[in-house]
Design an enzyme around this catalytic site. Structure first.
Site, PDB file in Angstrom:
ATOM      1  N   GLU A   1      -5.324   1.453   6.384  1.00 57.81           N
ATOM      2  CA  GLU A   1      -4.662   2.419   5.498  1.00 57.81           C
ATOM      3  C   GLU A   1      -4.843   3.865   5.952  1.00 57.81           C
ATOM      4  O   GLU A   1      -3.896   4.663   5.901  1.00 57.81           O
ATOM      5  CB  GLU A   1      -5.148   2.268   4.053  1.00 57.81           C
ATOM      6  CG  GLU A   1      -4.493   1.130   3.283  1.00 57.81           C
ATOM      7  CD  GLU A   1      -5.117  -0.228   3.537  1.00 57.81           C
ATOM      8  OE1 GLU A   1      -6.148  -0.275   4.232  1.00 57.81           O
ATOM      9  OE2 GLU A   1      -4.584  -1.236   3.048  1.00 57.81           O
TER      10      GLU A   1
ATOM     11  N   HIS B   1      -8.712  -4.506  -7.270  1.00 62.20           N
ATOM     12  CA  HIS B   1      -7.266  -4.565  -7.001  1.00 62.20           C
ATOM     13  C   HIS B   1      -6.425  -4.125  -8.195  1.00 62.20           C
ATOM     14  O   HIS B   1      -5.213  -4.319  -8.185  1.00 62.20           O
ATOM     15  CB  HIS B   1      -6.858  -5.996  -6.626  1.00 62.20           C
ATOM     16  CG  HIS B   1      -7.252  -6.398  -5.244  1.00 62.20           C
ATOM     17  ND1 HIS B   1      -8.555  -6.354  -4.803  1.00 62.20           N
ATOM     18  CD2 HIS B   1      -6.512  -6.856  -4.192  1.00 62.20           C
ATOM     19  CE1 HIS B   1      -8.599  -6.775  -3.544  1.00 62.20           C
ATOM     20  NE2 HIS B   1      -7.381  -7.069  -3.151  1.00 62.20           N
TER      21      HIS B   1
END
Lengths: 344, 324
Positions: free
Chosen positions: B60, B129
């Site tokens: 990322e 998450h």
């Protein structure tokens, strides 16, 4: 403390893969050579004046000087053109001055004035000159390595056949963003050259205390990448190896790590008392001064007389002094400037 | 006007803007060959090729930084986060680089780009998450944050974001990807910074956004049966926030309940409550109440998770308390 190896004049010291042979870099004209000498000398004088200004309280915050490393920025820049994007970390005065920032706005930025190169909003660590493809000046160690990847990606996306030189200190090799960038660069074939300005200290932590492999160019091995270690006090040697890697990037879209072995005469920043190294070590390095090496070479080539070189240096000293005074006479930014340049 | 799924609206927005402007490209994990983890980029690889629809490794910070650098050079990237919970791996790139380089460069640089992807809880995927981070990113000057709740805005806000010259986070929600709603035909744009009044009412203003819009609409039907007429505002844009629309509604209904999926502490509803009490103090008949996620990491068990996200029962209870 480990004694640091002194320059030998060898140029390229080691590589992870054979360097391609593109021959010699094109000769620089007499004028261009003098221009690069002038920029190195200007950078040295600019930093000396900055040192004094910091000592007398004219500069707040951080201030990282480039004394001793001038052939890194000059030798690499002289291997590419002003159309090729460059980006660096916070030791950025040289990169700014050598990519068109005038010493007046450069000083004014250090003094937090409205006439500063980024209007007094960035300071010492955030010089930008996008007109000459200089994309900063970045304060977070290693954060700019991903941006350099993106600049190079964009040139490839647009089919421009350019190369991006992305500069970083030796301390940045342990940041995650750098490793992610290396993987993406090799995987996606992005024409970026990571120039590690290895001045052997990550702030006050010597390389052998911060990096498991002390030969930083070998970080390239983990990514099947070209890694090169070279000496960096000689402008011409730096330019030659940089040109070879730039040609390879342009022709084959191949990235590389270029570890340049250099040395900074001053502390990490102005607040650094330098307990981690001896005065003798610094003095030994000063005998291999990059500005003096290029000066001696130019004189020995006989294309410029010592008198003319002295004159050029006097002009630079005058320019630096006048720029410093101009910057000091400049106004501070208006309060309304706090709220401008946040959104486009 | 056709009814289409939210995920297809996201795809249409990207597809239309990529066709319109060759500088727009998409990068992220699984966006190309896999067609997107939530199928938001289905068919884009076939249409635009691998140079513009780019599969990234799980990296990322690397691919976010790559996109920011490309935007600095004049391209207009779209970064897909498989979930915004993973955006925290790229936090430095987003908040120090995307948000602040324009300012630190004295206005020399623009960062015209979009970060988009799934967010929020409710699917038993655990605390790491299930973040709803719009309040976090909205605290950074330099960023804009929008949260579409319906297919029309999923398309319209994303198209506006791609055309905007600033870094914008478009925060979607897994629970919404399959939901269908009407999308105007043609080149539809939703203005950034403009809230939407989903339902007019007289008794209480409910300010909400994102997935909670659907929950509030459901609660409003129950409230209607109790004789309570709620005015429902979908913020759509968290930063900039449409204060005039919110203030006008509160001055009309004299009551406010804020509903959203961010955490209660320093959350979006906390910000709305603070501004409304300052601007509308004399118009309020009752203290402002908030229905938000709870002060705990998201638990796995559905029996617990359902209580941690704003639900119909908690919304009704808060509204009844405010209007009583």
């Amino acid at each position: 403390m480990t004694q640091k190896p002194l320059p030998t004049g060898a140029g390229v010291l080691a590589t992870t893969q054979p360097l391609p042979d593109y021959g010699k870099a094109p000769e620089l004209s007499r004028e261009d050579r003098l221009r690069w000498y002038r920029l190195m000398f200007l950078t040295r004088k600019f930093e000396e004046r900055s040192y004094q200004s910091y000592q007398t309280g004219l500069i707040g915050g951080f201030c990282h000087l480039y004394n001793g490393q001038e052939a890194v920025a000059a030798g690499t820049f002289a291997a590419i053109t002003d159309a090729d994007p460059v980006i660096t970390a916070y030791r950025d005065h040289a990169h700014g001055l050598m990519r068109g920032i005038r010493p007046g706005p450069a000083f004014a930025e250090l003094y937090g004035r409205a006439t500063g190169v980024v209007k007094g909003k960035g300071g010492s660590m955030h010089y930008f000159n996008v007109d000459k493809q200089m994309y900063g000046g970045h304060g977070i160690v290693g954060g700019q390595t991903a941006l350099g990847l993106g600049l190079a990606f964009a040139t490839k996306y647009l089919g421009e056949k350019k190369v991006c030189f992305c500069y970083m200190g030796d301390g940045a090799v342990n940041q995650g963003a750098f490793h992610e960038s290396l993987n993406l660069a090799q995987l996606m074939k992005i024409p970026v050259i990571y120039v590690i300005e290895n001045n052997m200290y990550s702030m006050g932590t010597a390389v052998e205390r911060h990096s498991a492999p002390v030969e930083l160019y070998k970080r390239a091995l983990g990514y099947d990448m070209m890694g090169v270690r070279a000496e960096a006090q000689d402008f011409d040697l730096v330019r030659q190896v940089s040109w070879t890697l730039a040609e390879r990037a342009r022709k084959e879209n191949m990235p590389a790590i270029l570890e340049l072995m250099t040395y900074r005469y001053r502390g990490h920043s102005m607040s650094d008392p330098q307990y981690y190294r001896s005065k003798d070590e610094v003095e030994e390095y000063r005998k291999h001064d990059p500005v003096e090496i290029l000066r001696g070479r130019i004189l020995s080539e006989g294309t410029v007389s010592e008198k003319d070189l002295d004159k050029l240096e006097d002009e630079v000293r005058k320019e630096v002094q006048e720029s410093h005074e101009w910057a000091l006479a400049s106004p501070y930014p208006a309060q309304s400037e706090i709220y401008t340049d946040i959104y486009a | 006007m056709a009814k289409i799924a939210y995920r297809d609206a996201v795809r249409d927005a990207m597809s239309e803007e990529m066709a319109r402007d060759s500088r727009v490209f998409l990068i992220g994990e699984e966006v190309a060959q896999y067609n997107g983890a939530y199928k938001c980029s289905k068919g884009l690889l076939d249409k635009f090729g691998p140079d513009r629809v780019i599969d990234s490794p799980i990296s990322e910070a690397g691919f976010s930084g790559l996109a920011i650098g490309a935007a600095m050079y004049g391209l207009r990237p779209i970064v897909e986060f498989m979930t915004f919970s993973f955006s925290f791996v790229a936090f430095d790139q987003i908040v120090n680089n995307a948000a602040q380089i324009r300012y630190m460069s004295g206005g020399q640089i623009k960062i015209p780009m979009v970060f988009r992807g799934n967010s929020g809880g409710g699917h038993q995927i655990g605390a790491t998450h299930s973040h709803a981070p719009e309040n976090i990113y909205a605290t950074f000057p330099g960023l804009k944050v929008v949260v579409p709740a319906f297919a029309a805005d999923a398309k319209g806000l994303l198209k506006s974001a791609i055309r905007d010259d600033n870094p914008i986070l478009v925060i979607e929600n897994e629970a919404l990807y399959g939901r269908e709603s009407e999308v105007p035909d043609g080149d539809y744009l939703t203005p950034i910074g403009k809230a939407n009044i989903l339902q007019e009412g007289t008794d209480v203003t409910i300010v909400t956004h994102g997935r909670s819009c659907w929950t509030v609409l459901e609660a409003a039907q129950e409230l209607h049966k109790m004789g309570i007429r709620a005015e429902i505002i979908d913020l759509r844009s968290i930063k900039p926030l449409d204060w005039p629309t919110v203030f006008a509604s509160v001055r009309k209904t004299h009551n406010l309940v804020c509903v959203d999926e961010t955490k209660p502490f320093c959350g979006v509803s906390a910000q709305v409550a603070a501004e409304v009490q300052r601007a509308c103090f004399d118009h309020l008949d009752a203290p402002i109440l908030r229905v938000t996620s709870v002060e705990a990491p998201m638990p796995f068990s559905s029996a617990l998770e359902d209580e941690c996200i704003p639900n119909v029962a908690r919304i009704i209870e808060a509204v009844k308390q405010v209007v009583s």
